[in-house]
Design a protein around this motif. Structure first.
Motif, short mmCIF file in Angstrom:
data_model
loop_
_atom_site.label_atom_id
_atom_site.label_comp_id
_atom_site.label_asym_id
_atom_site.label_seq_id
_atom_site.Cartn_x
_atom_site.Cartn_y
_atom_site.Cartn_z
N THR A 64 7.92 -6.21 3.26
CA THR A 64 9.01 -7.03 2.77
C THR A 64 9.85 -6.20 1.79
N PRO A 65 10.93 -6.74 1.21
CA PRO A 65 11.75 -5.94 0.28
C PRO A 65 10.95 -5.38 -0.89
N VAL A 66 11.25 -4.14 -1.24
CA VAL A 66 10.57 -3.42 -2.31
C VAL A 66 11.50 -3.31 -3.51
N SER A 67 11.00 -3.69 -4.68
CA SER A 67 11.76 -3.53 -5.93
C SER A 67 10.79 -3.20 -7.04
N LEU A 68 11.27 -3.16 -8.26
CA LEU A 68 10.42 -2.78 -9.40
C LEU A 68 9.47 -3.91 -9.77
N ASP A 69 8.21 -3.60 -9.88
CA ASP A 69 7.18 -4.52 -10.36
C ASP A 69 5.88 -3.73 -10.44
N HIS A 70 5.04 -4.07 -11.40
CA HIS A 70 3.75 -3.40 -11.58
C HIS A 70 3.89 -1.89 -11.70
N GLN A 71 4.92 -1.45 -12.46
CA GLN A 71 5.17 -0.01 -12.56
C GLN A 71 4.00 0.74 -13.18
N GLU A 72 3.22 0.07 -14.02
CA GLU A 72 2.11 0.75 -14.67
C GLU A 72 1.05 1.21 -13.67
N TYR A 73 1.06 0.62 -12.47
CA TYR A 73 0.09 0.99 -11.45
C TYR A 73 0.72 1.67 -10.24
N LEU A 74 1.97 1.31 -9.93
CA LEU A 74 2.57 1.76 -8.68
C LEU A 74 3.58 2.88 -8.85
N GLY A 75 4.01 3.15 -10.09
CA GLY A 75 5.00 4.19 -10.32
C GLY A 75 6.25 3.64 -10.97
N ASP A 76 7.02 4.51 -11.60
CA ASP A 76 8.19 4.09 -12.37
C ASP A 76 9.47 4.01 -11.55
N THR A 77 9.46 4.55 -10.35
CA THR A 77 10.68 4.57 -9.55
C THR A 77 10.49 3.77 -8.26
N ILE A 78 11.63 3.37 -7.68
CA ILE A 78 11.60 2.66 -6.41
C ILE A 78 10.92 3.52 -5.34
N ALA A 79 11.22 4.81 -5.33
CA ALA A 79 10.63 5.69 -4.31
C ALA A 79 9.11 5.74 -4.44
N GLU A 80 8.61 5.82 -5.67
CA GLU A 80 7.16 5.86 -5.87
C GLU A 80 6.51 4.55 -5.42
N ILE A 81 7.13 3.43 -5.78
CA ILE A 81 6.58 2.12 -5.40
C ILE A 81 6.61 1.96 -3.88
N ALA A 82 7.73 2.35 -3.26
CA ALA A 82 7.83 2.26 -1.80
C ALA A 82 6.78 3.14 -1.14
N GLY A 83 6.48 4.28 -1.75
CA GLY A 83 5.44 5.15 -1.21
C GLY A 83 4.09 4.48 -1.20
N GLU A 84 3.80 3.72 -2.25
CA GLU A 84 2.53 2.97 -2.30
C GLU A 84 2.51 1.88 -1.23
N LYS A 85 3.62 1.15 -1.09
CA LYS A 85 3.68 0.10 -0.07
C LYS A 85 3.55 0.69 1.33
N ALA A 86 4.16 1.87 1.54
CA ALA A 86 4.12 2.52 2.85
C ALA A 86 2.71 2.90 3.25
N GLY A 87 1.78 2.85 2.33
CA GLY A 87 0.39 3.16 2.63
C GLY A 87 -0.25 2.24 3.64
N ILE A 88 0.37 1.09 3.92
CA ILE A 88 -0.22 0.18 4.93
C ILE A 88 0.17 0.59 6.34
N LEU A 89 1.17 1.47 6.47
CA LEU A 89 1.62 1.87 7.81
C LEU A 89 0.62 2.82 8.46
N THR A 90 0.44 2.68 9.76
CA THR A 90 -0.45 3.57 10.51
C THR A 90 0.24 3.94 11.82
N SER A 91 -0.29 4.97 12.47
CA SER A 91 0.31 5.41 13.73
C SER A 91 0.10 4.39 14.84
#
Length: 449
Positions: A170-197
């Motif tokens: 779903t849409p990615v924005s700033l939240d839980h920065q203390e765990y997921l990262g300070d930038t949108i790119a870092e947070i999106a990278g964490e969310k992208a962890g659910i993707l598989t081939s």
């Protein structure tokens, strides 16, 4: 809540809290292995993102049930009872089912706790234990498919024990920065962890280009099949109406005209789109459209408690679990589109780790006045402290009222909405899931989940 459930839930709460990530999947994978990997006995869809996960999960599950599948659903956090986190066939498991799931996991959790602590690591966290319970309950039912909402992030989330057939972001924005990262790119990278081939990806249109770039690059690296909102799929048209909205949707495999969705707001139309695409991906590999009557039956009857939910009339009281700036903005847009209040009074309580000033800045243009309060959560910002922040943002002190007692805060807001005999004022409650839940309780709203 029975004494036994209260005791079990207290034991769960003694573990590392839900809002803390342990960046390691070894514990959840080990406990699943010891239990025989029950999560592999059914198909699954995993959902990550900043906002919209729970509603997307509920809509998707409703479609799959209408298609004749037996479903499991795990979402978080809960509104009223921890049993809500594990739903089978659209309904929370009963207390005995919850307790049985706890007992089923317990001996294996003890082994993993001991192994981890012997190696200098932590025991299973609260969320890891609950995730194991959900996967076990689904296998015991048994279900045909599990709709699995991530807790925080994606890469290190305990729900990563499943190997999904479909992955939704779903849409990615700033939240839980203390765990997921300070930038949108870092947070999106964490969310992208659910993707598989192997999993078909269904991706929302992103409010930030950095998030879109990260997700696109991850899909390309994996060589995954993906359907992206605004490209392969989209909301073609929508008309707000009483109690919902009429939609035209382009899915992966079909176009669906004149479908009524029983939820308010553009964001809910977009959540419905993701759910439709995910259902197409699961049921027909993205090559077969859904039956139109099936889809109409599902979307016209779906509910999402605590999300743009009208819980009282005369005056209208609308509550929403909006707890970050993006969620607050969505709420403002939904109120403006669907209601014509002559005056709008807010009731706001926010948790300590959230961006209170940003949330209030988003809400301020909507509200004629705001009653600052707090929920019973120990993480809630004290009303006097939050009121000080609000006074700086609202600039006019007369627009900010402070009331620590939530029942009194609701009454003050209702009185202000009805002042001078006004019959068209409204009350908007926002700021946290716990606040939404407690207002539902106070107003006697049934625990429909």
């Amino acid at each position: 809540m029975s004494p036994e459930l209260r005791e079990v839930y207290a034991a769960l709460l003694e573990r590392a809290p839900e809002n803390r990530i342990e960046p390691d999947l070894s514990r959840i994978r080990r406990v699943m292995e010891l239990m025989g990997d029950p999560q592999n006995s059914y198909r699954s869809i995993r959902i990550a993102g900043t906002n919209g996960k729970t509603t997307t999960a509920r809509i998707l599950e409703r479609i799959l049930r209408e298609a004749g599948l037996r479903t499991g659903r795990t979402t978080s956090p809960h509104l009223h009872s921890p049993t809500e986190r594990i739903a089978i066939d659209g309904a929370p498991i009963d207390e005995e089912g919850f307790l049985q799931a706890y007992r089923d996991v317990e001996p294996f959790a003890q082994i993993v706790d001991a192994e981890s602590q012997a190696a200098g690591g932590p025991p299973l966290t609260y969320f890891e234990y609950l995730t194991a319970m959900a996967f076990q309950a689904f296998a015991s039912a048994p279900v045909d498919v599990a709709v699995v909402e991530t807790g925080l992030g994606g890469t290190w989330d305990a729900t990563g024990a499943v190997d999904p057939d479909v992955a939704v972001i779903t849409p990615v924005s700033l939240d839980h920065q203390e765990y997921l990262g300070d930038t949108i790119a870092e947070i999106a990278g964490e969310k992208a962890g659910i993707l598989t081939s192997e999993a078909i990806a269904v991706l929302a249109e992103q409010p930030y280009q950095d998030a879109a770039d990260v997700l696109r690059e991850r899909v390309a690296e994996l060589g995954a099949e993906a359907s992206v909102e605004g490209q392969q799929i989209g909301v073609l048209a929508r008309t707000p109406g009483v109690g919902g909205q009429m939609l035209s949707l382009q899915g992966i495999a079909g176009r669906y005209e004149g479908v009524f969705l029983s939820l308010l707001g553009e964001h809910q139309a977009r959540n419905a789109l993701l759910a439709v695409a995910a259902a197409e991906a699961l049921l027909g590999g993205g090559t077969s459209p859904l039956d139109g009557e099936l889809l109409q039956a599902a979307l016209s009857s779906v509910t999402s408690p605590g999300r743009a939910e009208v819980v009282r009339q005369a005056p209208t009281v609308l509550l929403d679990a909006a707890h970050n700036p993006a969620g607050a903005l969505t709420l403002v847009q939904t109120v403006r589109e669907n209601f014509r209040f002559t005056r709008t009074i807010g009731v706001v309580g926010i948790l300590q780790e959230k961006e209170a000033d940003d949330i209030l800045e988003v809400l301020e243009p909507l509200l004629d006045a705001v009653v600052i309060t707090r929920s019973s959560s120990p993480r809630a910002i004290p009303a006097d402290r939050l009121a000080d922040i609000a006074r700086e943002i609202f600039e006019d002190e007369d627009r900010v009222l402070e009331q620590e007692s939530l029942p009194d805060a609701i009454q003050i807001a209702v009185d202000l909405a009805e002042a001078d005999g006004d019959q068209f004022g409204g009350v908007v409650v926002a700021g946290s899931v716990t606040l939404a839940a407690e207002v539902r309780d106070l107003l006697g709203v049934p625990e429909e989940v």
